[in-house]
Scaffold this motif. Sequence first.
Motif, mmCIF file in Angstrom:
data_model
loop_
_atom_site.group_PDB
_atom_site.id
_atom_site.type_symbol
_atom_site.label_atom_id
_atom_site.label_comp_id
_atom_site.label_asym_id
_atom_site.label_seq_id
_atom_site.Cartn_x
_atom_site.Cartn_y
_atom_site.Cartn_z
ATOM 1 N N LYS A 104 40.938 89.301 76.016
ATOM 2 C CA LYS A 104 39.867 89.507 75.032
ATOM 3 C C LYS A 104 40.238 90.563 73.980
ATOM 4 O O LYS A 104 39.401 91.356 73.562
ATOM 5 N N THR A 147 40.071 89.373 69.238
ATOM 6 C CA THR A 147 39.072 89.685 68.218
ATOM 7 C C THR A 147 39.292 91.078 67.634
ATOM 8 O O THR A 147 38.947 91.340 66.489
ATOM 9 N N ARG A 148 39.894 91.979 68.443
ATOM 10 C CA ARG A 148 40.127 93.337 67.933
ATOM 11 C C ARG A 148 41.178 93.300 66.829
ATOM 12 O O ARG A 148 41.044 93.961 65.808
ATOM 13 N N SER A 161 39.558 91.903 63.743
ATOM 14 C CA SER A 161 38.778 92.863 62.937
ATOM 15 C C SER A 161 39.698 93.818 62.185
ATOM 16 O O SER A 161 39.395 94.204 61.066
ATOM 17 N N ASN A 206 41.034 91.992 59.265
ATOM 18 C CA ASN A 206 39.951 91.626 58.359
ATOM 19 C C ASN A 206 39.689 92.705 57.305
ATOM 20 O O ASN A 206 39.183 92.413 56.229
ATOM 21 N N TYR A 207 40.040 93.968 57.629
ATOM 22 C CA TYR A 207 39.892 95.031 56.618
ATOM 23 C C TYR A 207 40.783 94.741 55.421
ATOM 24 O O TYR A 207 40.492 95.132 54.304
ATOM 25 N N PRO A 210 39.465 89.578 54.068
ATOM 26 C CA PRO A 210 38.225 89.027 54.623
ATOM 27 C C PRO A 210 38.446 87.594 55.102
ATOM 28 O O PRO A 210 39.055 86.799 54.397
ATOM 29 N N GLY A 211 37.937 87.291 56.282
ATOM 30 C CA GLY A 211 38.050 85.932 56.795
ATOM 31 C C GLY A 211 38.916 85.844 58.036
ATOM 32 O O GLY A 211 38.828 84.884 58.801
ATOM 33 N N ALA A 264 38.785 87.788 60.629
ATOM 34 C CA ALA A 264 38.019 88.061 61.851
ATOM 35 C C ALA A 264 37.531 86.764 62.484
ATOM 36 O O ALA A 264 37.751 86.517 63.673
ATOM 37 N N SER A 265 36.886 85.902 61.672
ATOM 38 C CA SER A 265 36.352 84.672 62.256
ATOM 39 C C SER A 265 37.484 83.717 62.625
ATOM 40 O O SER A 265 37.370 82.942 63.567
ATOM 41 N N ARG A 323 38.583 84.852 65.986
ATOM 42 C CA ARG A 323 37.526 84.629 66.969
ATOM 43 C C ARG A 323 37.472 83.148 67.351
ATOM 44 O O ARG A 323 37.435 82.773 68.506
ATOM 45 N N ARG A 372 38.882 81.064 70.936
ATOM 46 C CA ARG A 372 38.043 80.244 71.814
ATOM 47 C C ARG A 372 38.738 78.933 72.170
ATOM 48 O O ARG A 372 38.502 78.372 73.232
ATOM 49 N N LYS A 394 42.274 77.574 57.888
ATOM 50 C CA LYS A 394 42.717 78.824 57.265
ATOM 51 C C LYS A 394 44.147 79.196 57.655
ATOM 52 O O LYS A 394 44.789 79.992 56.975
ATOM 53 N N SER A 418 31.034 100.631 59.920
ATOM 54 C CA SER A 418 32.027 99.575 59.770
ATOM 55 C C SER A 418 33.095 99.682 60.851
ATOM 56 O O SER A 418 33.876 98.762 61.033
ATOM 57 N N ARG A 462 30.038 92.788 66.414
ATOM 58 C CA ARG A 462 31.110 93.753 66.204
ATOM 59 C C ARG A 462 31.569 94.360 67.534
ATOM 60 O O ARG A 462 32.758 94.461 67.805
ATOM 61 N N ASP A 464 33.467 91.780 69.508
ATOM 62 C CA ASP A 464 34.817 91.628 68.955
ATOM 63 C C ASP A 464 35.730 92.764 69.370
ATOM 64 O O ASP A 464 36.919 92.576 69.605
ATOM 65 N N GLU A 465 35.172 93.969 69.431
ATOM 66 C CA GLU A 465 35.987 95.136 69.770
ATOM 67 C C GLU A 465 36.193 95.258 71.284
ATOM 68 O O GLU A 465 36.811 96.206 71.753
ATOM 69 N N GLU A 469 28.300 84.956 60.952
ATOM 70 C CA GLU A 469 29.744 84.756 60.868
ATOM 71 C C GLU A 469 30.276 85.132 59.480
ATOM 72 O O GLU A 469 31.276 85.817 59.352
ATOM 73 N N ASP A 496 32.838 88.456 58.471
ATOM 74 C CA ASP A 496 34.097 88.357 57.728
ATOM 75 C C ASP A 496 34.091 89.177 56.443
ATOM 76 O O ASP A 496 35.096 89.763 56.078
ATOM 77 N N ASN A 497 32.957 89.177 55.752
ATOM 78 C CA ASN A 497 32.963 89.685 54.374
ATOM 79 C C ASN A 497 32.236 90.993 54.155
ATOM 80 O O ASN A 497 32.198 91.512 53.049
ATOM 81 N N ARG A 498 31.651 91.521 55.231
ATOM 82 C CA ARG A 498 30.805 92.702 55.094
ATOM 83 C C ARG A 498 31.563 93.894 54.494
ATOM 84 O O ARG A 498 31.098 94.536 53.550
ATOM 85 N N ASP A 499 32.741 94.191 55.042
ATOM 86 C CA ASP A 499 33.461 95.386 54.593
ATOM 87 C C ASP A 499 33.929 95.246 53.151
ATOM 88 O O ASP A 499 33.812 96.172 52.353
ATOM 89 N N ASP A 500 34.453 94.070 52.855
ATOM 90 C CA ASP A 500 34.965 93.827 51.514
ATOM 91 C C ASP A 500 33.838 93.920 50.480
ATOM 92 O O ASP A 500 33.944 94.613 49.467
#
Lengths: 421, 366
Positions: free
Chosen positions: A107, A110-111, A114, A117-118, A121-122, A124-125, A128, A132, A152, A385, B91, B94-95, B347, B351-355
């Motif tokens: 698991k 996802t880390r 994230s 993702n910084y 963007p995109g 992260a999903s 994830r 799965r 993607k 964040s 979040r 995910d972490e 979802e 993905d887009n929150r930080d940006d």
Amino acid sequence: MTDTATPDGPMLAADGTPLKASLARALRREKLRALMLIAPLLVFVAVTFIAPIGNMLVRSVDNSIVPETLPETVVAIQKWDPLSGELPDESVFAAMIADLKVASKAKTHTRVGSRLNYEQPGIASLFRKTGRRVKKFDDSNAKDQLLKADKKWGNIEVWQTIHRFSGEYTSGYFLAAADAEKTAEGVQFLDEDDQIYLYLFGRTLFLSITITVTCLLLGYPIAWILANLPLRTSNLLMILVLLPFWTSLLVRTSAWIVLLQQQGVINNTLVWLGVLDDQNRLEMMFNQTGTIIAMTHILLPFMILPLYSVMKSIPPHYVRAAKSLGATDWVAFWRVYFPQTVPGIGAGAILVFILAIGYYITPELVGGTSGIFISNRIAYHISSSLNWGLGAALGLILLVAVLILYAAYDKIVGIDNVKLG
Amino acid sequence: MKLTKLVAGTAVAALMASTAMAEDMTIVSWGGAYSKSQLKAYHEPYMAKNSGVNIINDESSAEAVAKLRAMTEAGNVTWDVVDVVASDAIRLCDEGLALEINPDKDLAKAPDGSSAADDFGDLLVSSCFIPQIVYSTTFGYRSDVAAWNGKEPQDVCAVFDVENFPGKRSLEKRPINNMEWALLCDGVEKDKIYDVLSTDEGVDRALAKLGSIKDHVVWWSAGAETPQRLADGEVVIGSTYNGRLFALIEEQKQPVKMLWDAQVFDLDGWIIPAGLSEERKKRALDYIHFATDTQRLADQAKYISYGPARKSSAPLVGKHADLGIEMAPHMPTDPNNSKNTFLYNYEWWADNRDDLDAKFQAWLSK
């Protein structure tokens, strides 16, 4: 001491060792004893203060999560040229599947999603979702399977990002903190519209200096009155200075909102008196003005107290002597009294400035958009964040800026001249 | 941090006796009226049933994400159950900071025997998250604005119409919700909003729309700010959580009305921190099983106007405990209120929150 020196040898102590060595040993023992006395405090500070801050600051360059979670991919992707315009070959896709199989069991996929993702963007999903499905993948065509799981994976920018951030360490956070980013073509500044951090650093410095100056202008006369009134009256006034100290920060901030907002006490009074028209109420809240007023009020005691304690120790007959020698009031103040208060000004200014530069709750509540500080963004990255790397990079830049200012201050004012009493 | 010991018994002697025997379980929530509703609906009945457990209330939900991460890294998690909004739960999941839940095993069935997964339906937005309530971010407006000449806002686009509805607005200091409303009122179809927002031009378009009222906006970051500003007359219309507006209108009798149009549904619920000892994990799961059953969720609506997350709870929602008014019409999920709604797009925002937040803050500060 008996004279044990040989005519041409070094001077000896009573036990026959050279005096110099024996003296040094004695001094070392003294120093060690002194150190032992402050050891508990030193250890306490090191463990509870320096170590955690150091640990936090290391995060500003740490990128180990990527190579640890995707060990095969980061090796395989090195052979690929990110500017080739082609997707990486089959072996990189296969390595990614192998890594994701391990990571999704633990698991951790996802880390890493994230983290990346910084930068893009995109992702992260993407991680994830793929995590799965990766359990069902077989050893056949890796590329097709990944692209089927999420299209993607066919986006070359995703692979460029993984390639760019595959090392143990990264400059990405510091670049982000300076409104720049690493792209496939190299380091570039963001568009003018998207730049924020450098601008906020500048505003933070400007507002902190402004608040320090207003505190000084307001605090100096108050401290002078306190220091020169008879004790009974000055004690009463002192309580008034300290009262805000014992009131919660939030309460004081909210009180300023009630006073200064457009429908607030001050505006309503002015409208009622006919000074202002109802349509032209003053905007004194949710902007820079609000931040400066509220923070000046909150930090004022930190300016007054050192000034007061220094002024208290200035003998009053100096000014009297100056006047009897023919100085005007202004000259007596400026040439005789004021220079003696400089250490207090130095102490008050540095206290207020350092405290102001790190404030974020007050600006958040009263600053609107034009009165927020860099600390508001640091707080956001630490608590919402979870981008601790960027928060740490911003914090380190702020720390270095303060140290540089401190050094400049030492050059100009001289830290030895700072007195708290 | 305020720690309030919550004990079912009132007598001090009973308190001494029960805490001496009881095991402490720390539950983290938001504080205020919300924590009170949980105390009444969940904690008190749970402790009455399990005299061996003493629930300690901690009000750190606003910082839960960061604190939980710090605790986990330090290897000393002192929390047993944590109340967070769904986006934070995602979040945390995910972490790897939250425990994965199996709805069929860990959650109570609906009274008619259907499974928890069916009862919660689409609201199980993360495998770590057990929803309690549906709340919404929506607009309230003052009903006594002279400058509006008797007109009242009919839809969300009144916020962007400073011509007919002059006065200050209160909007949240973040892109989420504001961007959607801006595009909706800029003529983008509802189901195209996220496609548009995924492009740079779309972001610019939303910011331009918001820019048209920028001089009329006061921004908020804490839920209490908009109700306060509406009550003071500092703003004439503003967004906040529907429960805050309920308190303002029904409890404090302020001249404010609800504009339910284009309200954005969001979820709040429980997570259990990852890495608890077996014994604590078992107890936390037992609490969750109890506190998220159909009756418990319906009971919470007696104290606060948020809709229960289970379908089967809806018919059981009764009257407000103190005011004695029917709560159903005040629920964001009530048919009269939910003619035009959004569901927080988890979802997409994950993905887009930080940006987008960086872009939004840059736009704000200019």
